[in-house]
Write an enzyme that holds these catalytic residues in place. Structure first.
Site, PDB file in Angstrom:
ATOM      1  N   GLY A 199      25.851 159.625 -24.569  1.00 26.38           N
ATOM      2  CA  GLY A 199      25.645 159.817 -26.008  1.00 26.38           C
ATOM      3  C   GLY A 199      25.183 161.213 -26.321  1.00 26.38           C
ATOM      4  O   GLY A 199      25.226 162.105 -25.465  1.00 26.38           O
ATOM      5  N   ASN A 200      24.766 161.424 -27.545  1.00 30.41           N
ATOM      6  CA  ASN A 200      24.238 162.731 -27.928  1.00 30.41           C
ATOM      7  C   ASN A 200      23.100 162.544 -28.931  1.00 30.41           C
ATOM      8  O   ASN A 200      22.815 161.427 -29.363  1.00 30.41           O
ATOM      9  CB  ASN A 200      25.348 163.623 -28.492  1.00 30.41           C
ATOM     10  N   ARG A 201      22.461 163.650 -29.304  1.00 27.33           N
ATOM     11  CA  ARG A 201      21.224 163.559 -30.076  1.00 27.33           C
ATOM     12  C   ARG A 201      21.429 163.616 -31.586  1.00 27.33           C
ATOM     13  O   ARG A 201      20.475 163.793 -32.326  1.00 27.33           O
ATOM     14  CB  ARG A 201      20.279 164.691 -29.649  1.00 27.33           C
TER      15      ARG A 201
END
Ligand code: CTP
Length: 413
Positions: free
Chosen positions: A212-214
Site C-alpha cells: 500500500g501507500n501513505r
C-alpha cells in the site's frame, strides 16, 4: 469600540419530511458560527417540528405563508436580503414547486425573490428520488445554478434503506459555509459531472497482507467537497481512506488499482472532468496466494515478484471519452520538482498536473498542502501553503475555462 460586521443572512427552508428534525442541528451550527438565520418552514414541515422550536432556536418569528406581517412584505424581503438560502430537507414536492416557479407559500416566494446562492439538500424515499419527474426537476434547478446535494445512502423511514437520506447536518453546514465563503458567488460547476479519485490502492499479497501507500485521501475529498459546493455532480472513487462519504457525492468504493481503473473508466465515460488524486500503486504482486503465506523455520522467505499496474491517468488521457474532457493528474516529487513535473505532464498526456513537493508536513496525511499546477498549454500556477480545500478550488478554477460550453448554464436564478 470597533463596529461589528453584519452577520451573513441565511434563510433555512424546511420542507415536510421526517428529516426536518435534523434541520434543528443545522440551524444550531449556523447560528453558533455567527449567521443570522431566518427559518421558513412549509406548512407540512410543522407536522414534524413545531414553529416554537424554530423560533426559539433562530430568535426570529416563524411563519409558513405570506399573510403574516403583510406590511413588511415578507414574501419579497426575506429572499431579497438573504446571502444564502438552504432548503433542508427538500422534499420531492418542494423541488417540483421550486423547479416550476410556483409561489404558493412563503418558502417558494422566498426562492423566487432570492438572488443569492441556493442550496437544496433533498431527502425522500429512493423511488421518489429516482423518479424521472424528480430527476428532471433537479436537473432544471442545477441548470439554473442551484446547488442540489445528492442524498446519502442509508436507512430511510421505516424498514427501507437506499439513496434518499438527508446528509449529516455537519456536512450540509460545511457546504453552506463554502458556498457563502466563495469569492465567485455562483455555482460555476452547475450542470457538470466531475470524477475524482482519492486515497491509495492496496495490492493484496495474500488474504491478510497488501502493498500500500501513505495517501490519506484528504486532497481528493477536498476536491469532491469543493466541486459539490460549486454545483457539480460528483462521482468520488475512493480507495482505502477510512473516511466517511462526503455529502453530495456519489461514492464508489474500490480496493486495488485494477478495481480503481474499472471504476474510473466507467464514470469517465460521461464526465466533463476527471481528477486523479488517488495514489495508484505502480506495481502489484504477480501472484496472489489464496492462503496466508506462512513462515518456515530455517528458510528465507521467497522474494515477491511484482508486475506493472495499468497507468490509468495515461490511459484516460490518450483515449478521452470526448474531445472537451479535461483531465488532471497529481504528482509527488522529492527533487527537481518542476522539471520532473513537466516531463510527467508530457508523459501522461493530461491537461493539468498538480505537482507537490513531498517532505515533512507536506502532502501525505496533512490537512495543508502547497503545490504548483502545471498546464499542458504552458501555464504554471503556484499555490501557497494552505488548506487542501484552497488548492482544490484553484484546480477547479483552472479546469472551468478549459471545459466546453455548458448546456444552458448561467441563465439566472
Ligand atoms: N496514476 C495512475 N495510474 C498509475 C499510477 C499513477 O493513474 N498506475 C496517476 C496518479 O493518480 C497521479 C499520477 O498518475 O495522478 C502521477 O502518479 P505517479 O505515481 O507520480 O506517476 P508515475 O508515472 O508513477 O511516476 P514515477 O516515475 O515518479 O513513479
Amino acid at each position: 469600540m470597533e463596529e461589528k460586521a453584519e452577520k451573513p443572512k441565511v434563510v433555512l427552508g424546511v420542507a415536510g419530511g421526517i428529516a426536518a428534525y435534523k434541520a434543528c442541528e443545522l440551524l444550531r451550527r449556523l447560528t453558533e458560527s455567527g449567521h443570522d438565520v431566518r427559518v421558513v418552514p412549509t406548512a407540512s414541515a410543522l407536522h414534524f417540528v413545531g414553529a416554537a422550536t424554530w423560533s426559539a432556536l433562530s430568535g426570529h418569528p416563524v411563519s409558513t405563508e405570506v399573510w403574516t406581517d403583510v406590511h413588511e412584505v415578507p414574501h419579497v424581503r426575506i429572499g431579497q436580503s438573504a446571502d444564502l438560502v438552504v432548503v433542508a430537507p427538500a422534499t420531492a414536492d418542494l423541488l417540483a414547486r421550486a423547479a416550476h416557479g410556483l409561489a404558493d407559500d412563503l418558502l417558494t416566494n422566498t426562492l423566487l425573490t432570492a438572488r443569492c446562492p441556493v442550496v437544496f439538500a433533498p431527502a425522500m424515499h429512493t423511488e421518489m428520488w429516482e423518479h424521472p419527474a424528480t430527476q428532471e426537476n433537479v436537473a432544471t434547478l442545477r441548470r439554473r445554478g442551484a446547488v442540489v446535494i445528492e442524498p446519502a445512502v442509508g436507512r430511510l423511514t421505516g424498514v427501507d434503506t437506499g439513496k434518499g437520506r438527508l446528509p449529516d447536518p455537519e456536512e450540509i453546514f460545511e457546504i453552506c459555509r463554502r458556498v457563502l465563503a466563495r469569492v465567485v458567488r455562483e455555482a460555476d460547476l452547475a450542470g457538470r459531472h466531475v470524477v475524482v479519485s482519492a486515497g491509495g490502492t492496496r495490492e493484496p499479497l495474500d488474504p491478510v497482507r497488501y502493498l500500500g501507500n501513505r495517501s490519506s485521501g484528504k486532497q481528493g475529498y477536498a476536491l469532491a467537497r469543493t466541486a459539490v459546493a460549486r454545483g457539480a455532480r460528483v462521482t468520488l472513487i475512493e480507495a482505502n481512506t477510512g473516511m466517511a462519504d462526503p455529502a453530495g457525492a456519489d461514492v464508489v468504493h474500490v480496493g486495488t488499482a485494477v478495481q480503481l481503473r474499472e471504476a474510473v473508466l466507467k464514470a469517465a465515460a460521461e464526465a466533463d472532468a476527471v481528477v486523479m488524486a488517488a495514489a495508484v500503486a505502480d506495481f502489484r504482486p504477480a501472484v496472489y496466494a489464496e492462503g496466508k503465506i506462512k513462515k518456515k523455520d530455517g528458510e528465507e522467505p521467497a522474494p515477491v515478484a511484482l508486475i506493472r499496474n495499468p497507468d490509468i491517468l495515461a490511459e484516460i488521457s490518450a483515449e478521452r471519452a470526448h474531445a472537451e474532457q479535461v483531465i488532471v493528474g497529481f504528482a509527488a516529487e522529492t527533487d527537481d520538482v518542476l522539471a520532473h513535473g513537466r516531463q510527467k505532464l508530457r508523459r501522461k498526456g493530461c491537461d493539468l498536473l498538480v505537482v507537490n513537493e513531498v517532505g515533512e508536513r507536506k502532502a501525505f496525511g496533512a490537512a495543508e498542502n502547497e503545490a504548483v499546477v502545471l498546464a499542458a498549454d504552458g501555464g504554471e500556477t503556484p499555490v501557497p501553503y494552505g488548506p487542501k480545500e484552497a488548492l482544490a478550488d484553484v484546480v477547479w478554477d483552472l479546469v472551468i475555462p478549459r471545459l466546453g460550453r455548458a448546456p444552458g448554464v448561467g441563465t439566472g436564478a
